[in-house]
Scaffold this active site. Structure first.
Site, PDB file in Angstrom:
ATOM      1  N   ILE A  10      31.621 -15.643 -28.308  1.00 10.86           N
ATOM      2  CA  ILE A  10      30.694 -15.585 -29.443  1.00 10.86           C
ATOM      3  C   ILE A  10      31.248 -14.729 -30.584  1.00 10.86           C
ATOM      4  O   ILE A  10      30.913 -14.956 -31.747  1.00 10.86           O
ATOM      5  CB  ILE A  10      29.319 -15.061 -28.979  1.00 10.86           C
ATOM      6  CG1 ILE A  10      28.219 -15.466 -29.965  1.00 10.86           C
ATOM      7  CG2 ILE A  10      29.326 -13.549 -28.743  1.00 10.86           C
ATOM      8  CD1 ILE A  10      26.810 -15.247 -29.429  1.00 10.86           C
ATOM      9  N   ASN A  23      21.580  -3.246 -24.892  1.00 13.16           N
ATOM     10  CA  ASN A  23      20.655  -2.420 -24.084  1.00 13.16           C
ATOM     11  C   ASN A  23      19.812  -1.613 -25.063  1.00 13.16           C
ATOM     12  O   ASN A  23      20.085  -1.630 -26.274  1.00 13.16           O
ATOM     13  CB  ASN A  23      21.430  -1.496 -23.115  1.00 13.16           C
ATOM     14  CG  ASN A  23      22.371  -0.572 -23.873  1.00 13.16           C
ATOM     15  OD1 ASN A  23      21.956   0.129 -24.791  1.00 13.16           O
ATOM     16  ND2 ASN A  23      23.647  -0.639 -23.510  1.00 13.16           N
ATOM     17  N   VAL A  32      28.815  -8.987 -23.237  1.00 13.03           N
ATOM     18  CA  VAL A  32      28.902  -9.470 -24.629  1.00 13.03           C
ATOM     19  C   VAL A  32      28.644  -8.319 -25.610  1.00 13.03           C
ATOM     20  O   VAL A  32      29.222  -8.279 -26.704  1.00 13.03           O
ATOM     21  CB  VAL A  32      27.915 -10.633 -24.858  1.00 13.03           C
ATOM     22  CG1 VAL A  32      26.473 -10.180 -24.837  1.00 13.03           C
ATOM     23  CG2 VAL A  32      28.243 -11.371 -26.150  1.00 13.03           C
ATOM     24  N   ASP A  33      27.843  -7.343 -25.194  1.00  9.42           N
ATOM     25  CA  ASP A  33      27.556  -6.152 -26.028  1.00  9.42           C
ATOM     26  C   ASP A  33      28.851  -5.406 -26.323  1.00  9.42           C
ATOM     27  O   ASP A  33      29.191  -5.111 -27.480  1.00  9.42           O
ATOM     28  CB  ASP A  33      26.594  -5.254 -25.240  1.00  9.42           C
ATOM     29  CG  ASP A  33      25.978  -4.147 -26.098  1.00  9.42           C
ATOM     30  OD1 ASP A  33      25.297  -3.283 -25.533  1.00  9.42           O
ATOM     31  OD2 ASP A  33      26.199  -4.174 -27.324  1.00  9.42           O
ATOM     32  N   SER A 116      20.509 -11.869 -20.706  1.00 15.24           N
ATOM     33  CA  SER A 116      20.115 -11.364 -19.376  1.00 15.24           C
ATOM     34  C   SER A 116      20.782 -12.069 -18.209  1.00 15.24           C
ATOM     35  O   SER A 116      20.529 -11.699 -17.055  1.00 15.24           O
ATOM     36  CB  SER A 116      18.583 -11.461 -19.176  1.00 15.24           C
ATOM     37  OG  SER A 116      17.950 -10.449 -19.931  1.00 15.24           O
ATOM     38  N   GLY A 118      23.823 -12.040 -17.319  1.00 10.74           N
ATOM     39  CA  GLY A 118      25.033 -11.350 -16.816  1.00 10.74           C
ATOM     40  C   GLY A 118      24.628 -10.127 -16.009  1.00 10.74           C
ATOM     41  O   GLY A 118      23.981 -10.263 -14.960  1.00 10.74           O
TER      42      GLY A 118
HETATM   43  N1  APR Z   1      30.767 -14.420 -25.733  1.00 12.08           N
HETATM   44  C1  APR Z   1      29.701 -15.117 -25.289  1.00 12.08           C
HETATM   45  N2  APR Z   1      29.045 -14.845 -24.146  1.00 12.08           N
HETATM   46  C2  APR Z   1      29.501 -13.800 -23.417  1.00 12.08           C
HETATM   47  C3  APR Z   1      30.610 -12.998 -23.818  1.00 12.08           C
HETATM   48  C4  APR Z   1      31.239 -13.366 -25.039  1.00 12.08           C
HETATM   49  N3  APR Z   1      32.291 -12.670 -25.520  1.00 12.08           N
HETATM   50  N4  APR Z   1      30.816 -12.040 -22.870  1.00 12.08           N
HETATM   51  C5  APR Z   1      29.890 -12.252 -21.916  1.00 12.08           C
HETATM   52  N5  APR Z   1      29.102 -13.294 -22.230  1.00 12.08           N
HETATM   53  C6  APR Z   1      27.983 -13.891 -21.505  1.00 12.08           C
HETATM   54  C7  APR Z   1      27.955 -13.644 -20.009  1.00 12.08           C
HETATM   55  O1  APR Z   1      28.806 -14.569 -19.338  1.00 12.08           O
HETATM   56  C8  APR Z   1      26.485 -13.901 -19.721  1.00 12.08           C
HETATM   57  O2  APR Z   1      26.269 -15.290 -19.517  1.00 12.08           O
HETATM   58  O3  APR Z   1      26.795 -13.289 -21.978  1.00 12.08           O
HETATM   59  C9  APR Z   1      25.768 -13.474 -21.016  1.00 12.08           C
HETATM   60  C10 APR Z   1      24.986 -12.158 -20.884  1.00 12.08           C
HETATM   61  O4  APR Z   1      25.742 -11.270 -20.070  1.00 12.08           O
HETATM   62  P1  APR Z   1      25.814  -9.676 -20.405  1.00 12.08           P
HETATM   63  O5  APR Z   1      26.701  -9.450 -21.546  1.00 12.08           O
HETATM   64  O6  APR Z   1      26.115  -8.968 -19.118  1.00 12.08           O
HETATM   65  O7  APR Z   1      24.336  -9.281 -20.895  1.00 12.08           O
HETATM   66  P2  APR Z   1      22.998  -9.090 -20.051  1.00 12.08           P
HETATM   67  O8  APR Z   1      23.019  -9.825 -18.770  1.00 12.08           O
HETATM   68  O9  APR Z   1      21.904  -9.359 -21.018  1.00 12.08           O
HETATM   69  O10 APR Z   1      23.048  -7.528 -19.695  1.00 12.08           O
HETATM   70  C11 APR Z   1      22.926  -6.626 -20.771  1.00 12.08           C
HETATM   71  O11 APR Z   1      24.855  -5.430 -20.060  1.00 12.08           O
HETATM   72  O12 APR Z   1      26.694  -5.196 -21.385  1.00 12.08           O
HETATM   73  C12 APR Z   1      25.556  -4.558 -20.953  1.00 12.08           C
HETATM   74  O13 APR Z   1      24.974  -3.116 -22.783  1.00 12.08           O
HETATM   75  C13 APR Z   1      24.623  -4.314 -22.101  1.00 12.08           C
HETATM   76  O14 APR Z   1      23.176  -2.964 -20.809  1.00 12.08           O
HETATM   77  C14 APR Z   1      23.316  -4.246 -21.380  1.00 12.08           C
HETATM   78  C15 APR Z   1      23.465  -5.284 -20.300  1.00 12.08           C
END
Ligand code: APR
Length: 363
Positions: A10, A23, A32-33, A116, A118
């Site tokens: 993304i 978060n 992704v954050d 959410s 991931g």
């Molecule tokens: N581009 C697009 N999608 C991505 C990318 C990227 N570069 N990196 C990861 N993802 C996808 C993952 O494969 C997953 O399907 O984003 C989706 C959400 O995953 P997470 O990033 O782990 O987010 P989430 O599950 O909402 O957890 C949020 O994780 O990173 C920490 O700071 C964040 O505490 C928060 C928590």
């Protein structure tokens, strides 16, 4: 295209806004954050430090800084706790509030990760269903290009039963004798090419196909009545005026048939192009140009939107110069859905996406 899916990162997308699965501190993290903060640079964290955090289900915006996207919309998804802690409503609120903020900020294109799905452990198929539900509800009332970015295919889980039905259908199609085997098809197309006036009477072989100029000898042989070369000019004149007549009597074009079908179905233009996942601008182009030539996915998207039975869908496709064959996955998937009367274009797109095929819709 109003709603599309793509596999990728993304942070590379040049859209008006990308959505961050953040978060509640908004100060970065993993997944992704972390990727967004790394790509945007340290200015993003500094800016977010001034936002005072974010509650689950809420959304706050920031500039994109070093990202190709102009804005980042930060939202905080729910942590999966088994489904009894209002997770579904909170996750739906993330999409709803992020889209509302994008619309308020005048964005015309937004990309979402699967929030959410991931680190927060939300079951991926349920996360996908909620994302789709909220994005489609928004697009029913707004014009925007919304992309759902799937980072890794493992987080993309369309319904297993659908995938197994499609695989079985594909195997049946590819193992059965092709309905229109190549050699027979070739013979048939040659037969179609040699129009009656180039064929001698009573089953004789065609002298030449309708688009090649006859040699003097051929013309003389084929048009016995002429008997000598200086009537070749007369034969040519006759042929070109016939071709002219044909060009003037072309039957209805793709867009003429489409508009006729829309009227016959009694649906509004807007209902039709929204169901076809086609944007308004492109539809008005098709409406105003009787010779408009759509891509195959666009032509099929309208057949799906109008819920045409397979034979009528084939007819509409033919107007755009396309056919459905058993030799490629895209066509077989489309045929499967049309023949089973499933006109949910987003379910069709999920299946096409799962098999790495082009999606239906356009614009
Ligand atoms: N581009 C697009 N999608 C991505 C990318 C990227 N570069 N990196 C990861 N993802 C996808 C993952 O494969 C997953 O399907 O984003 C989706 C959400 O995953 P997470 O990033 O782990 O987010 P989430 O599950 O909402 O957890 C949020 O994780 O990173 C920490 O700071 C964040 O505490 C928060 C928590």
């Amino acid at each position: 295209m109003p709603f599309s899916m793509l596999q990728g990162d993304i942070t590379t997308l040049k859209v008006d806004a990308i959505v961050n699965a953040a978060n509640s501190s908004l100060l970065g993290g993993g997944g992704v954050d972390g990727a967004i903060h790394r790509a945007a640079g340290p200015a993003l964290r500094e800016y977010c430090a001034g936002l005072g955090g974010c509650r689950v289900g809420q959304a706050k915006g920031s500039p994109g800084f070093d990202l190709p996207a102009k804005w980042v919309i930060h939202t905080v998804g729910p942590i999966w706790q088994g489904g009894s802690q209002n997770e579904a409503a909170l996750l739906a609120a993330c999409y709803r509030n992020a889209l509302a903020l994008a619309a308020e900020s005048g964005c015309s294109s937004v990309a979402f990760p699967l929030i959410s799905a991931g680190a927060y452990g939300y079951p991926k198929d349920q996360a996908l269903a909620i994302a789709k539900q909220e994005i489609l509800a928004f697009l029913a009332k707004h014009e925007m290009d919304v992309t759902l970015v799937i980072y890794d295919k493992s987080s993309f889980q369309p319904s297993r039963s659908l995938i197994s039905e499609l695989t079985a259908y594909w195997e049946r199609c590819s193992s059965a004798a092709p309905t229109f085997p190549r050699e027979a098809g070739l013979a048939a197309s040659v037969a179609v090419l040699s129009t009656p006036d180039t064929q001698e009477t009573t089953n004789k072989k065609p002298c030449f196909s309708s688009h090649s100029r006859p040699s003097a000898k051929q013309a003389a042989t084929c048009n016995g009545a002429l008997g000598h070369a200086d009537n070749l000019a007369e034969a040519d004149n006759c042929r070109s005026s016939e071709l002219e007549a044909r060009l003037h009597s072309l039957d209805e074009s793709f867009s003429q048939m489409l508009l006729r079908k829309i009227d016959e179905k009694g649906v509004s233009d807007a209902a039709c192009y929204k169901r076809a996942n086609v944007d308004r601008k492109l539809f008005s182009k098709i409406r105003s140009d009787p010779n408009y030539r759509p891509s195959k996915p666009t032509a099929i998207a309208f057949a799906v939107a109008l819920e045409l039975p397979l034979p009528e869908a084939r007819e509409l496709l033919m107007k755009a110069g396309f056919a459905l064959s058993h030799s490629n996955k895209f066509d077989v998937i489309i045929e499967y859905f049309l023949s089973t009367g499933n006109y949910d274009i987003y379910q069709i797109n999920e299946a096409l996406f799962a098999f790495d095929q082009a999606l239906l819709g356009a614009g």
